[in-house]
Design a protein around this motif. Sequence first.
Motif, PDB file in Angstrom:
ATOM      1  N   ARG A  60      -2.287  -2.433 -15.558  1.00 52.96           N
ATOM      2  CA  ARG A  60      -1.796  -3.608 -14.838  1.00 52.96           C
ATOM      3  C   ARG A  60      -1.398  -4.759 -15.761  1.00 52.96           C
ATOM      4  NH1 ARG A  60      -7.229  -3.277 -14.328  1.00 52.96           N
ATOM      5  NH2 ARG A  60      -8.536  -5.148 -14.545  1.00 52.96           N
ATOM      6  N   TYR A 116       0.836  -1.210   0.000  1.00 48.43           N
ATOM      7  CA  TYR A 116       0.000   0.000   0.000  1.00 48.43           C
ATOM      8  C   TYR A 116       0.867   1.255   0.000  1.00 48.43           C
ATOM      9  CZ  TYR A 116      -4.208  -2.743   0.840  1.00 48.43           C
ATOM     10  OH  TYR A 116      -5.255  -3.623   0.706  1.00 48.43           O
ATOM     11  N   LEU A 129      -8.083   0.235  -5.523  1.00 45.17           N
ATOM     12  CA  LEU A 129      -9.024   1.298  -5.870  1.00 45.17           C
ATOM     13  C   LEU A 129      -9.774   1.807  -4.637  1.00 45.17           C
ATOM     14  CD1 LEU A 129     -10.605   0.163  -9.272  1.00 45.17           C
ATOM     15  CD2 LEU A 129      -8.871   1.909  -8.874  1.00 45.17           C
ATOM     16  N   VAL A 130     -10.160   0.887  -3.755  1.00 44.15           N
ATOM     17  CA  VAL A 130     -10.827   1.293  -2.513  1.00 44.15           C
ATOM     18  C   VAL A 130      -9.884   2.144  -1.668  1.00 44.15           C
ATOM     19  CG1 VAL A 130     -11.801   0.466  -0.332  1.00 44.15           C
ATOM     20  CG2 VAL A 130     -12.373  -0.698  -2.474  1.00 44.15           C
ATOM     21  N   SER A 174      -9.646   5.584  -3.162  1.00 44.80           N
ATOM     22  CA  SER A 174     -10.866   6.374  -2.934  1.00 44.80           C
ATOM     23  C   SER A 174     -10.877   6.970  -1.527  1.00 44.80           C
ATOM     24  CB  SER A 174     -12.104   5.499  -3.140  1.00 44.80           C
ATOM     25  OG  SER A 174     -12.148   4.988  -4.459  1.00 44.80           O
ATOM     26  N   TYR A 192      -3.653   0.584 -12.032  1.00 41.62           N
ATOM     27  CA  TYR A 192      -4.826  -0.272 -12.225  1.00 41.62           C
ATOM     28  C   TYR A 192      -5.149  -0.400 -13.718  1.00 41.62           C
ATOM     29  CZ  TYR A 192      -9.689  -1.863 -12.137  1.00 41.62           C
ATOM     30  OH  TYR A 192     -10.838  -2.557 -12.363  1.00 41.62           O
ATOM     31  N   HIS A 248      -4.317  -6.462  -4.459  1.00 38.64           N
ATOM     32  CA  HIS A 248      -5.496  -6.754  -5.271  1.00 38.64           C
ATOM     33  C   HIS A 248      -5.979  -5.469  -5.953  1.00 38.64           C
ATOM     34  CE1 HIS A 248      -9.569  -7.977  -6.408  1.00 38.64           C
ATOM     35  NE2 HIS A 248      -9.133  -9.230  -6.272  1.00 38.64           N
ATOM     36  N   PRO A 249      -6.292  -5.524  -7.247  1.00 35.35           N
ATOM     37  CA  PRO A 249      -6.692  -4.314  -7.981  1.00 35.35           C
ATOM     38  C   PRO A 249      -7.870  -3.571  -7.353  1.00 35.35           C
ATOM     39  CG  PRO A 249      -6.234  -6.088  -9.509  1.00 35.35           C
ATOM     40  CD  PRO A 249      -6.163  -6.678  -8.136  1.00 35.35           C
ATOM     41  N   LEU A 250      -8.923  -4.305  -6.949  1.00 35.86           N
ATOM     42  CA  LEU A 250     -10.077  -3.639  -6.351  1.00 35.86           C
ATOM     43  C   LEU A 250      -9.742  -3.061  -4.980  1.00 35.86           C
ATOM     44  CD1 LEU A 250     -13.009  -6.038  -7.338  1.00 35.86           C
ATOM     45  CD2 LEU A 250     -12.336  -3.861  -8.384  1.00 35.86           C
ATOM     46  N   GLY A 251      -8.911  -3.784  -4.236  1.00 34.73           N
ATOM     47  CA  GLY A 251      -8.469  -3.279  -2.939  1.00 34.73           C
ATOM     48  C   GLY A 251      -7.683  -1.993  -3.091  1.00 34.73           C
ATOM     49  N   ILE A 293       0.431  -3.819  -7.900  1.00 32.77           N
ATOM     50  CA  ILE A 293      -0.770  -4.332  -8.571  1.00 32.77           C
ATOM     51  C   ILE A 293      -0.394  -5.318  -9.667  1.00 32.77           C
ATOM     52  CG2 ILE A 293      -2.776  -3.710  -9.956  1.00 32.77           C
ATOM     53  CD1 ILE A 293      -2.899  -1.061  -8.480  1.00 32.77           C
TER      54      ILE A 293
END
Length: 302
Positions: free
Chosen positions: A78, A21, A103-104, A107, A75, A98-101, A92
């Motif tokens: 990737r 992260y 993005l969250v 955000s 993302y 994880h790609p969705l993780g 990523i």
Amino acid sequence: MNLLEQTIIKKDKAGDKVLPYLMVLRPKQWTKNLLVFAALIFSIKTVSVDMLVQSAVAFILFCTTSGCVYIINDYIDREADGKHPEKCNRPIASGRLHPLGALVFASVLLCGSLIAAFIAEPWLSLLLFGYFVVNVAYSVKLKQIVIIDIMVIAFGFVLRAIGGGLAINVSFTPWFLICTMLLALFLAISKRRHELYLLSHHKGEHRKVLEQYSPALLDQLNSIVTTAAIMSYSLFTFTSGHTIHLMWTIPLVMYGIFRYLYLIHIEGQGGRPEKVLVEDSHILGTVLLFAVMVVTILYYFE
């Protein structure tokens, strides 16, 4: 296994989860955001602790906001990054994040950054949002449009400089913003020149827009930009409203530009300005001496 060993293993596992992260924010790129301190340097005679704190907050907010842009960029790219020899190690692309993780995370971080900026200075929040939108547009589409791609990069540096001024309620002269724009264009053009140098026969496979550039075109653009940058900075030292003794820093600006051109054409460097700043002792020494001279001149002669 004793209690100490279990504790160490747990810490290592926690670090393995947190590190991706942090790395996805690309902390090596954060040196670009040091430009927000320019307003502080040129206001040295009126600097207070509050202004130092405000500038530091602006720096952190630009780091987190630009980090969100990098997450979105990673993302989107990737799959392509996974095939690249170096970019495949990004969190990523490598699968460590994880790609969705991601993005969250982006955000939440963006919302937090904009809220913090609004509390500090509402106009800074608006500028950061604009910076985010422009850079996302760059990642999605604008980086594929010749000339526009390098101009958007340069515009990002101008927004950093303005953001630093907003944070401490200090305005810049138009000449300073023009200088910032031109120097940023110089770095962006130099980066494209380096990419062509590395990928001469397969340039389109790495960055599509490189197919529309040539070394001759980029060299001509750099000639125009470097000439304009030196002239603009010279005019800034005489018309900024500060002491005329700022003119003594002009040779440093010239040397810094000439040294960077040397690194591009002779040493084959220039692809990563933040890396050149740290690794080339001449560039680093010039930047530090420039900062010291500006602070000294403004503090004692203005």
